[in-house]
Design a protein around this motif. Sequence first.
Motif, mmCIF file in Angstrom:
data_model
loop_
_atom_site.group_PDB
_atom_site.id
_atom_site.type_symbol
_atom_site.label_atom_id
_atom_site.label_comp_id
_atom_site.label_asym_id
_atom_site.label_seq_id
_atom_site.Cartn_x
_atom_site.Cartn_y
_atom_site.Cartn_z
ATOM 1 N N THR A 26 0.827 -1.200 0.000
ATOM 2 C CA THR A 26 0.000 0.000 0.000
ATOM 3 C C THR A 26 0.866 1.256 0.000
ATOM 4 O OG1 THR A 26 -0.153 -0.101 2.405
ATOM 5 C CG2 THR A 26 -1.946 -1.123 1.142
ATOM 6 N N GLN A 27 2.101 1.132 0.502
ATOM 7 C CA GLN A 27 3.021 2.266 0.537
ATOM 8 C C GLN A 27 4.418 1.804 0.104
ATOM 9 O OE1 GLN A 27 2.478 3.407 4.649
ATOM 10 N NE2 GLN A 27 1.018 4.990 4.062
ATOM 11 N N PRO A 28 4.613 1.614 -1.201
ATOM 12 C CA PRO A 28 5.896 1.087 -1.684
ATOM 13 C C PRO A 28 7.098 1.933 -1.294
ATOM 14 C CG PRO A 28 4.334 1.401 -3.496
ATOM 15 C CD PRO A 28 3.665 1.864 -2.266
ATOM 16 N N ALA A 29 6.937 3.212 -1.158
ATOM 17 C CA ALA A 29 8.077 4.074 -0.829
ATOM 18 C C ALA A 29 8.686 3.735 0.524
ATOM 19 C CB ALA A 29 7.645 5.536 -0.851
ATOM 20 N N LYS A 30 7.906 3.091 1.395
ATOM 21 C CA LYS A 30 8.404 2.763 2.737
ATOM 22 C C LYS A 30 9.507 1.719 2.734
ATOM 23 C CE LYS A 30 5.109 3.960 6.128
ATOM 24 N NZ LYS A 30 4.444 3.464 7.315
ATOM 25 N N ILE A 31 9.611 0.927 1.670
ATOM 26 C CA ILE A 31 10.609 -0.150 1.670
ATOM 27 C C ILE A 31 11.830 0.161 0.806
ATOM 28 C CG2 ILE A 31 8.882 -1.916 2.194
ATOM 29 C CD1 ILE A 31 9.329 -2.844 -0.779
ATOM 30 N N VAL A 32 11.827 1.285 0.117
ATOM 31 C CA VAL A 32 12.920 1.604 -0.803
ATOM 32 C C VAL A 32 14.273 1.583 -0.105
ATOM 33 C CG1 VAL A 32 13.906 3.398 -2.270
ATOM 34 C CG2 VAL A 32 11.465 2.858 -2.421
ATOM 35 N N ASP A 33 14.388 2.197 1.054
ATOM 36 C CA ASP A 33 15.686 2.239 1.749
ATOM 37 C C ASP A 33 16.189 0.842 2.084
ATOM 38 O OD1 ASP A 33 15.789 4.989 1.603
ATOM 39 O OD2 ASP A 33 15.067 5.310 3.645
ATOM 40 N N GLN A 34 15.301 -0.021 2.559
ATOM 41 C CA GLN A 34 15.727 -1.372 2.921
ATOM 42 C C GLN A 34 16.131 -2.166 1.679
ATOM 43 O OE1 GLN A 34 13.572 -3.312 5.959
ATOM 44 N NE2 GLN A 34 14.882 -5.089 5.887
ATOM 45 N N VAL A 35 15.370 -2.024 0.598
ATOM 46 C CA VAL A 35 15.722 -2.717 -0.641
ATOM 47 C C VAL A 35 17.098 -2.269 -1.119
ATOM 48 C CG1 VAL A 35 15.133 -2.959 -3.091
ATOM 49 C CG2 VAL A 35 13.346 -3.178 -1.355
ATOM 50 N N GLU A 36 17.327 -0.970 -1.145
ATOM 51 C CA GLU A 36 18.631 -0.462 -1.581
ATOM 52 C C GLU A 36 19.754 -0.932 -0.662
ATOM 53 O OE1 GLU A 36 17.968 3.752 -1.924
ATOM 54 O OE2 GLU A 36 17.120 3.548 -3.934
ATOM 55 N N TRP A 37 19.516 -0.956 0.645
ATOM 56 C CA TRP A 37 20.528 -1.421 1.597
ATOM 57 C C TRP A 37 20.900 -2.874 1.290
ATOM 58 C CZ3 TRP A 37 21.459 -5.187 5.204
ATOM 59 C CH2 TRP A 37 22.484 -4.944 6.119
#
Length: 138
Positions: A26-37
Motif C-alpha cells: 500500500t506504501q511502496p516508498a516505505k521499503i525503498v531504503d531497505q531494498v537499496e541497503w
Amino acid sequence: MIRVATRADLERIGEIRMAVRENRLTQPAKIVDQVEWLIDRDGFWVWDQDGTIQGFSSADPRDGSIFALFIDPDFEGRGAGQALLAAACAALKGAGHCKAWLTTGHGTRAERFYRLNGWAATGLADNGQIVFEKGFAG
C-alpha cells in the motif's frame, strides 16, 4: 539464471512487486531504503531469464529473515521461486544463521508454498501475519 541484483534492476523489481496478486504494497516508498541497503550488500537476487528479470528474493543477514520472494505472475510455476528461496537461505546460512524466518498472510498462496516446502508456523507477528521458520541442514 540467478544472479546478484544491482541498483540497475530496481525498476523491474518494482514492476514485479506491484504486479503480484496477493500481499500488495500500500506504501511502496516505505521499503525503498531497505531494498537499496540489501542490494548494496549483495542480499538481493534476481531470476534473469534471457535478459528479463522474472522474480527476486532477498535475505537480511542482520536478523536471519527472508525479506522478499516474488515472481512475475506470468512466470509462476517454473521453479524460479524455489531456486530464489534456496539462494536467500544459503546466504543466511553463510552469514552464520541456523534458521531463516519470514512472515506472510493467512490463506495465501505464499502460506501454502512455505508449508509445502517444510517451513513451520511458529506464531503470529504483531500485524497478524503468520511467522514461519525453517532450520538449515548441516
